[in-house]
Write a protein that holds these residues in place. Structure first.
Motif, short mmCIF file in Angstrom:
data_model
loop_
_atom_site.label_atom_id
_atom_site.label_comp_id
_atom_site.label_asym_id
_atom_site.label_seq_id
_atom_site.Cartn_x
_atom_site.Cartn_y
_atom_site.Cartn_z
N ASP A 33 75.46 23.03 15.69
CA ASP A 33 76.32 22.39 16.68
C ASP A 33 77.48 21.64 16.03
OD1 ASP A 33 74.36 23.24 18.38
OD2 ASP A 33 73.89 21.26 19.19
N ASP A 34 78.53 21.50 16.79
CA ASP A 34 79.65 20.57 16.53
C ASP A 34 80.73 21.09 15.60
OD1 ASP A 34 78.12 18.99 18.13
OD2 ASP A 34 77.77 17.40 16.67
N HIS A 84 80.25 24.39 23.37
CA HIS A 84 79.70 23.03 23.27
C HIS A 84 80.72 22.03 23.84
CE1 HIS A 84 76.59 20.42 21.78
NE2 HIS A 84 77.29 19.88 20.80
N HIS A 88 83.38 17.69 23.24
CA HIS A 88 82.06 17.09 23.03
C HIS A 88 81.75 16.00 24.06
CE1 HIS A 88 78.55 15.66 20.66
NE2 HIS A 88 78.51 16.92 20.33
N PRO A 118 76.47 18.78 25.02
CA PRO A 118 76.47 17.77 23.96
C PRO A 118 75.46 16.65 24.27
CG PRO A 118 78.72 18.42 24.41
CD PRO A 118 77.85 19.10 25.44
ZN LIG Z 1 76.97 18.13 19.65
#
Ligand SMILES: [Zn+2]
Length: 206
Positions: A33-34, A84, A88, A118
């Motif tokens: 993620d991210d 995602h 966020h 998120p």
């Molecule tokens: Zn995240």
């Protein structure tokens, strides 16, 4: 209470979300993620390649926009992209219409119907609407908490290995906050699970 798994009551409360993949195979589903992040995502791709592992990258749209070449590298290596949100956002503290807009803005960049909220924060109403819009909402059953520098790596690893099973969805982060822990944990996961006969696959369509 195990820090690295999801309490059963949550899975029962939200049965339409994907917590684990139904599979006959000895396979686990690593997710990141991210990102994407120029150094860290690149490093992750190299590690995965060493084990012929495939994974899914839940990208933040604003990062994806900055590094289109990384998005191409992810898909060119047989991995899958996921949404995602653009910025966020937490579904709990964002007005619905703005939340959906932000997700659709991210979709324009990452082109995926897989969505991970998120912080795991999403409301029942948002779940219903996003499913209607065609998104498959992906949660997890193994959370490495690689973003927490205070957790001892060996303990995290042992707990995760105790709970992992075929179909498990594992969360890592290709982000600076998680970098130090990720760089220790991911090689341990890949090596140990490979030895156990596991394969690493991208998330399938529902
Ligand atoms: Zn995240």
């Amino acid at each position: 209470m195990f820090k690295h798994t999801i309490p059963t009551f949550l899975r029962v409360l939200f049965p339409t979300l994907t917590w684990r993949v139904k599979t006959q195979d000895q396979a686990v589903f690593l997710t990141f993620d991210d990102g994407p992040h120029p150094q860290i995502t690149h490093w992750v791709l190299q590690q995965l390649k060493r084990y012929q592992a495939k994974a899914t990258f839940f990208c933040v749209g604003e990062n994806a926009q900055k590094y289109p070449e990384l998005l191409s590298a992810i898909t060119a290596n047989g991995h899958r992209l996921g949404n995602h949100t653009m910025n966020h956002l937490s579904g709990w503290s964002t007005p619905n219409h703005y939340y959906y807009q932000n997700i659709q803005a991210c979709e324009k960049v990452v082109a995926s119907n897989l969505f991970r909220p998120p912080y795991g924060r999403i409301t029942l109403n948002q779940i219903r609407n996003l499913k209607r819009m065609g998104y498959q909402i992906i949660m997890w059953d193994i959370l490495t908490r690689d973003y927490d520098a205070n957790l001892p790596i060996q303990q995290t690893f042992t707990q995760c290995m105790r709970h992992i099973k075929p179909g498990s969805v594992v969360v890592f982060h290709d982000s600076e906050k998680a970098q130090n822990q990720l760089y220790q944990l991911l090689p341990l996961f890949l090596q140990h699970l490979s030895q156990q006969g596991y394969q690493f696959a991208p998330l399938p369509n529902a």
